[in-house]
Design a protein around this motif. Structure first.
Motif, PDB file in Angstrom:
ATOM      1  N   LEU A 148       0.828  -1.206   0.000  1.00 42.23           N
ATOM      2  CA  LEU A 148       0.000   0.000   0.000  1.00 42.23           C
ATOM      3  C   LEU A 148       0.863   1.256   0.000  1.00 42.23           C
ATOM      4  O   LEU A 148       2.066   1.207   0.249  1.00 42.23           O
ATOM      5  N   GLU A 187      -2.081   5.222   3.198  1.00 40.42           N
ATOM      6  CA  GLU A 187      -2.977   4.103   3.484  1.00 40.42           C
ATOM      7  C   GLU A 187      -2.453   3.267   4.647  1.00 40.42           C
ATOM      8  O   GLU A 187      -3.222   2.778   5.481  1.00 40.42           O
ATOM      9  N   LYS A 200      -3.294   5.026   7.878  1.00 39.90           N
ATOM     10  CA  LYS A 200      -4.717   4.901   8.226  1.00 39.90           C
ATOM     11  C   LYS A 200      -5.018   3.530   8.823  1.00 39.90           C
ATOM     12  O   LYS A 200      -5.697   3.410   9.833  1.00 39.90           O
TER      13      LYS A 200
END
Length: 287
Positions: A40, A44, A47
């Motif tokens: 990723l 991302e 998160k």
């Protein structure tokens, strides 16, 4: 009675087929989560690190962040941060390099783009050789909050304009662009609003400014442009260059000149020189 027995049997059957435990997101092995996170983008990853403890722990794995770092990150840590890369985790290296960091006496700023991990450099006007900069009849440095260096070089009036710079740095392979960040006129704040003083702006509409760059690996570029849009900062594109070898430092020379002595020029602010991946052009105000 038959109904009672039937009900008991039904309850027992239910107990037999009901799961005694259920798999939760936190039960996924940390190593598997790390493998997923490595595929990723950095935003991302950050998160997902907030999902639970397992994801947070997996997001700290060195191999997750090493895959996001430029191949020359060890050089960058030593040159820009002045630290030993072996004493920092890979996530800390990425985080520190993404923050704008001053080096070379505060006249140069480096950062990685947070999304792509690409290298960006900004060079202050104080690191450039400017003809006549020591004579206050022509040039002086003025304070401003519109520059990341807090000061810009301001030209009042002169016949011969020449601004030259040079830097040696180790880039990762790719195509890069170089820009001069300039403004016609001085800007300031008055009653909370931005105002521009254009009183001394003259001479830039007669002949164009010539921009040049050359690199030690053989790339050259020349461009000419009339300075425009008084009162606003503009990034003037000088040219592009390519990097093939990430382990070899490249020396870059660049300049802007307007040496037609038939007329004077004035009212120019020189903020900095920007070097960034060519794909970043769309983020800038280009002529």
């Amino acid at each position: 009675m038959g109904a009672g027995i039937s009900g008991i049997a039904s309850d027992r059957d239910t107990e037999c087929v009901s799961p005694r435990w259920s798999t939760k997101l936190g039960d996924v092995p940390e190593s598997c989560i790390s493998l997923i996170l490595a595929s990723l983008d950095p935003p991302e990853i950050c998160k997902l690190a907030r999902v639970n403890r397992a994801f947070h722990a997996a997001s700290l794995a060195d191999f997750v962040w090493e895959s996001k770092l430029p191949s020359n990150y060890r050089f960058l840590v030593r040159r820009v941060l002045g630290e030993d890369p072996d004493l920092l985790s890979k996530k800390e290296v990425y985080s520190r390099l993404c923050q704008a960091s001053c080096f070379d006496d505060g006249n140069e700023v480096f950062w990685l783009d947070k999304i792509s991990g690409d290298i960006c450099l900004c060079i202050s006007s104080k690191a450039l050789k400017i003809t006549g900069i020591d004579d206050r009849r022509y040039w002086n440095y003025i304070a401003t909050n519109e520059s990341r260096f807090s000061t810009v070089a301001y030209l009042q009036q002169i016949w011969w304009v020449e601004v030259v710079g040079e830097i040696e740095f180790q880039f990762v392979p790719g195509q890069y662009s170089l820009f001069f960040r300039l403004q016609l006129g001085k800007s300031s704040r008055k009653f909370g609003r931005r105002v521009s003083n254009l009183d001394q702006v003259h001479g830039w509409n007669i002949k164009p400014v010539r921009f040049q760059l050359s690199t030690s690996n053989g790339h050259r570029a020349t461009s000419e442009c009339y300075l425009y849009n008084p009162g606003n900062w503009v990034d003037y594109h000088v040219g592009d260059f390519y990097i093939d070898n990430p382990s070899t430092p490249v020396r870059i020379k660049f300049s802007m000149v307007q040496i037609d002595c038939t007329h004077t020029k004035g009212g120019l602010c020189v903020d900095s020189v920007l070097i960034c991946p060519t794909g970043f052009k769309k983020r800038l105000k280009l002529p």
